[in-house]
Design a protein around this motif. Structure first.
Motif, short mmCIF file in Angstrom:
data_model
loop_
_atom_site.label_atom_id
_atom_site.label_comp_id
_atom_site.label_asym_id
_atom_site.label_seq_id
_atom_site.Cartn_x
_atom_site.Cartn_y
_atom_site.Cartn_z
N ASP A 141 0.83 -1.22 0.00
CA ASP A 141 0.00 0.00 0.00
C ASP A 141 0.85 1.26 0.00
N ARG A 142 2.08 1.15 0.48
CA ARG A 142 3.00 2.29 0.52
C ARG A 142 3.96 2.31 -0.67
N GLY A 143 3.72 1.40 -1.64
CA GLY A 143 4.51 1.42 -2.86
C GLY A 143 5.74 0.52 -2.85
N ILE A 144 5.85 -0.34 -1.84
CA ILE A 144 6.99 -1.26 -1.77
C ILE A 144 6.48 -2.66 -2.00
N ASP A 145 6.66 -3.14 -3.21
CA ASP A 145 6.18 -4.47 -3.57
C ASP A 145 7.23 -5.50 -3.16
N ILE A 146 6.80 -6.48 -2.39
CA ILE A 146 7.72 -7.51 -1.91
C ILE A 146 6.97 -8.83 -1.92
N ASP A 147 7.57 -9.85 -2.50
CA ASP A 147 6.87 -11.13 -2.54
C ASP A 147 7.10 -11.91 -1.26
N GLU A 148 6.23 -12.89 -1.04
CA GLU A 148 6.29 -13.67 0.20
C GLU A 148 7.61 -14.40 0.36
N GLY A 149 8.17 -14.86 -0.75
CA GLY A 149 9.43 -15.59 -0.71
C GLY A 149 10.61 -14.74 -0.27
N THR A 150 10.44 -13.44 -0.32
CA THR A 150 11.47 -12.51 0.18
C THR A 150 11.13 -12.03 1.59
N LEU A 151 9.87 -11.70 1.80
CA LEU A 151 9.45 -11.10 3.07
C LEU A 151 9.57 -12.07 4.25
N TYR A 152 9.01 -13.26 4.12
CA TYR A 152 8.95 -14.17 5.26
C TYR A 152 10.34 -14.60 5.74
N PRO A 153 11.26 -14.96 4.85
CA PRO A 153 12.62 -15.27 5.33
C PRO A 153 13.30 -14.06 5.98
N LEU A 154 13.04 -12.86 5.44
CA LEU A 154 13.62 -11.65 6.01
C LEU A 154 13.11 -11.43 7.43
N VAL A 155 11.80 -11.56 7.63
CA VAL A 155 11.22 -11.36 8.95
C VAL A 155 11.75 -12.41 9.93
N ARG A 156 11.84 -13.66 9.50
CA ARG A 156 12.39 -14.70 10.38
C ARG A 156 13.84 -14.40 10.76
N ARG A 157 14.63 -13.95 9.78
CA ARG A 157 16.03 -13.63 10.05
C ARG A 157 16.15 -12.47 11.04
N LEU A 158 15.33 -11.43 10.86
CA LEU A 158 15.35 -10.30 11.78
C LEU A 158 14.94 -10.73 13.19
N ALA A 159 13.97 -11.64 13.29
CA ALA A 159 13.54 -12.14 14.59
C ALA A 159 14.66 -12.97 15.24
N GLU A 160 15.32 -13.80 14.44
CA GLU A 160 16.43 -14.61 14.97
C GLU A 160 17.58 -13.74 15.46
N GLN A 161 17.75 -12.56 14.85
CA GLN A 161 18.82 -11.64 15.25
C GLN A 161 18.43 -10.82 16.48
N GLY A 162 17.22 -11.04 16.99
CA GLY A 162 16.78 -10.32 18.18
C GLY A 162 16.22 -8.94 17.90
N LEU A 163 15.96 -8.63 16.63
CA LEU A 163 15.47 -7.30 16.26
C LEU A 163 13.95 -7.20 16.32
N LEU A 164 13.29 -8.37 16.34
CA LEU A 164 11.83 -8.42 16.40
C LEU A 164 11.40 -9.34 17.53
N ASP A 165 10.32 -8.97 18.19
CA ASP A 165 9.65 -9.86 19.11
C ASP A 165 8.46 -10.45 18.37
N SER A 166 8.04 -11.64 18.75
CA SER A 166 6.87 -12.22 18.10
C SER A 166 6.04 -12.97 19.11
N GLU A 167 4.75 -13.05 18.81
CA GLU A 167 3.85 -13.85 19.65
C GLU A 167 2.68 -14.32 18.79
#
Length: 126
Positions: A41-67
Motif C-alpha cells: 500500500d505504501r509502494g513497496i512491492d515484496i513477494d512472500e518468498g522474500t518477506l517471510y525469510p527476512l522477517v524470520r532472520r530479523l527475529a532470529e537476530q533479536g530485532l523483532l519480538d513475536s507472539e
C-alpha cells in the motif's frame, strides 16, 4: 543496458531498503500478510518468498519480538520491533538520511548532465 542487467541492479538497490522498510513498518504489530499488504500500500512491492525469510532472520537476530495471537479465527504470529530493533531502526534511519543528503546533489548533477548533452564529463562545453 539490458533489462536483465537493470533488473539485477534494481534488486541489489532494493535489498537494503527492504530491511529498513520492514523495521519501520513493525513499529506496530503485524503478521506476515498484513505486513506485506502495508508495504504494498505504501509502494513497496515484496513477494512472500522474500518477506517471510527476512522477517524470520530479523527475529532470529533479536530485532523483532513475536507472539502467536488468535485473529479472524486463526492463529497468527505477530511481529513487533524489539528494543534492539528500535535502536537499530533509529541508527539505520539516520544513516539513510545521511546517504540521501549525499546522493541528492550527485543525482541532480547527473540529471543536469543528461539534459545538457553539449557538456562532456569534465563539465566543459564541446
Amino acid at each position: 543496458m539490458t533489462s536483465s542487467q537493470l533488473d539485477k541492479m534494481r534488486l541489489e538497490l532494493r535489498r537494503g531498503v527492504l530491511v529498513l522498510a520492514v523495521l519501520a513498518s513493525l513499529k506496530q504489530p503485524h503478521y506476515g500478510y498484513s505486513l506485506r499488504k502495508q508495504l504494498q500500500d505504501r509502494g513497496i512491492d515484496i513477494d512472500e518468498g522474500t518477506l517471510y525469510p527476512l522477517v524470520r532472520r530479523l527475529a532470529e537476530q533479536g530485532l523483532l519480538d513475536s507472539e502467536w495471537q488468535q485473529a479472524e479465527g486463526r492463529e497468527r504470529r505477530y511481529y513487533l520491533l524489539s528494543e534492539q530493533g528500535k535502536e537499530l531502526l533509529l541508527q539505520l534511519t539516520d544513516e539513510w538520511r545521511q546517504l540521501n543528503s549525499a546522493l541528492a546533489p550527485l543525482l541532480t548533477e547527473s540529471e543536469e548532465l543528461s539534459q545538457n548533452p553539449e557538456h562532456n564529463q569534465s563539465g566543459e562545453t564541446e
